[in-house]
Design a protein around this motif. Structure first.
Motif, PDB file in Angstrom:
ATOM      1  N   CYS A  38       0.868  -1.179   0.000  1.00 29.93           N
ATOM      2  CA  CYS A  38       0.000   0.000   0.000  1.00 29.93           C
ATOM      3  C   CYS A  38       0.905   1.229   0.000  1.00 29.93           C
ATOM      4  O   CYS A  38       1.796   1.339   0.836  1.00 29.93           O
ATOM      5  CB  CYS A  38      -0.894  -0.002   1.242  1.00 29.93           C
ATOM      6  N   CYS A  41       0.248   3.430   3.588  1.00 33.37           N
ATOM      7  CA  CYS A  41       0.725   3.001   4.910  1.00 33.37           C
ATOM      8  C   CYS A  41       1.964   2.104   4.814  1.00 33.37           C
ATOM      9  O   CYS A  41       2.510   1.690   5.837  1.00 33.37           O
ATOM     10  CB  CYS A  41      -0.395   2.307   5.687  1.00 33.37           C
ATOM     11  N   CYS A  69      -4.406  -3.967   5.001  1.00 34.29           N
ATOM     12  CA  CYS A  69      -3.355  -3.048   5.454  1.00 34.29           C
ATOM     13  C   CYS A  69      -3.962  -2.104   6.495  1.00 34.29           C
ATOM     14  O   CYS A  69      -5.173  -2.136   6.750  1.00 34.29           O
ATOM     15  CB  CYS A  69      -2.776  -2.271   4.273  1.00 34.29           C
ATOM     16  N   ALA A  70      -3.135  -1.239   7.099  1.00 32.23           N
ATOM     17  CA  ALA A  70      -3.610  -0.335   8.164  1.00 32.23           C
ATOM     18  C   ALA A  70      -4.792   0.512   7.685  1.00 32.23           C
ATOM     19  O   ALA A  70      -5.777   0.682   8.417  1.00 32.23           O
ATOM     20  CB  ALA A  70      -2.465   0.558   8.634  1.00 32.23           C
ATOM     21  N   CYS A  71      -4.722   1.007   6.447  1.00 36.10           N
ATOM     22  CA  CYS A  71      -5.823   1.850   5.927  1.00 36.10           C
ATOM     23  C   CYS A  71      -7.136   1.063   5.924  1.00 36.10           C
ATOM     24  O   CYS A  71      -8.189   1.593   6.256  1.00 36.10           O
ATOM     25  CB  CYS A  71      -5.547   2.316   4.499  1.00 36.10           C
TER      26      CYS A  71
END
Ligand SMILES: [Zn+2]
Length: 291
Positions: A38, A41, A69-71
């Motif tokens: 990503c 992030c 992912c974090a998002c």
């Protein structure tokens, strides 16, 4: 067959994650290690799974599966919080009853600043709603007609609901009528609601005609609430003195319950204040004319 089911399950999870990826508008790029990342992030978008012997036969030795992912995790957490909040709002609406649209319309934002002390007290009440409910702590707004008692009680009702509390706000007379409608068809249901709702607000207590019948019904409502050990808020034209020292022995039962259930008796004096403002305005005009 079992192998197939496992393969399908993994594929299903993968699809959901790929869907999350597109909803979160993840911008991906391939990096030197051959994995997609990503851009925002910097987390890899695939997870490398390595299986030990038994599993490896069924699923292959290594396998890449999509990961959040974090998002995407942030998006999922927000969505789930929104969903929970919506669910809670619906539960509060289902468990509450605000008997008239004019109650619904009154909120603290409409306050004209005429009674800052009362406003502060109401806001504190809402802030400490859990303690108020636990301590079975009610309020009585006393004052003349048009003084703003109902305004403050309505503000409380709406703010309590906004906070997630269930509220029933209704004129006492209307509640008594409902209990006796169709030969008492709704009596039990009405009393059940009186007992169960988080905060009960009886508007215009004492405005009903003082017949034995309505006194008896009013007492039944107040007593149901009293026995449920839950807070009751009332608005009334009666004065504090009248509540504490009823003129008629027949009134004593209900009044003494109210005084016990509503330890804070709040005098609302909007009427007086409006008169003061009108008089101040007249005085100013007179002075203006005199030059
Ligand atoms: Zn990301």
């Amino acid at each position: 067959m079992e192998n197939m089911a496992l393969q399908n399950a993994i594929a299903g999870i993968g699809l959901t994650i790929i869907e999350n990826r597109s909803r979160a508008n993840v911008d991906e790029e391939m990096r030197e290690d051959g994995m997609p990342y990503c851009k925002k992030c910097n987390e890899p978008l695939l997870l490398k799974l390595e299986f030990a012997e038994g599993m490896a036969e069924r699923l292959g030795k290594t396998r890449y599966v999509p990961r959040n992912c974090a998002c995407m995790r942030v998006m999922l957490a927000e969505e789930s919080a929104q969903y929970e909040a919506q669910k809670r709002r619906e539960e509060v609406e289902r468990g509450s009853e605000i008997a008239s649209y004019s109650y619904r319309e009154q909120t603290f934002s409409k306050d004209d600043g005429r009674a800052p002390k009362i406003k502060r007290m109401c806001l504190k009440y809402v802030e400490k709603s859990a303690e108020m409910a636990d301590g079975n702590f009610g309020l009585a707004f006393v004052g003349e007609n048009e003084s703003g008692k109902t305004f403050w009680a309505s503000c409380l009702a709406n703010a309590l609901m906004e906070k997630g509390e269930t509220v029933m706000m209704i004129p006492l007379k209307q509640l008594i009528d409902r209990m006796n409608k169709n030969f008492g068809e709704y009596r039990e249901e009405t009393l059940r609601k009186v007992r169960s709702v988080g905060f009960l607000i009886l508007d215009d207590y004492g405005a009903e005609r003082e017949t034995d019948f309505s006194l008896e019904n009013a007492f039944e409502i107040i007593d149901a609430r009293y026995c449920a050990k839950k807070p009751m808020i009332i608005t009334t034209n009666l004065t504090e003195d009248a509540l504490r020292n009823p003129s008629d022995i027949k009134l004593k039962r209900s009044y003494s319950r109210i005084v016990e259930m509503c330890p804070a008796i709040v005098k609302v004096e909007g009427f007086e204040r409006r008169k003061e403002i009108a008089e101040a305005k007249k005085k100013a005009l007179a002075e203006f004319l005199r030059g």
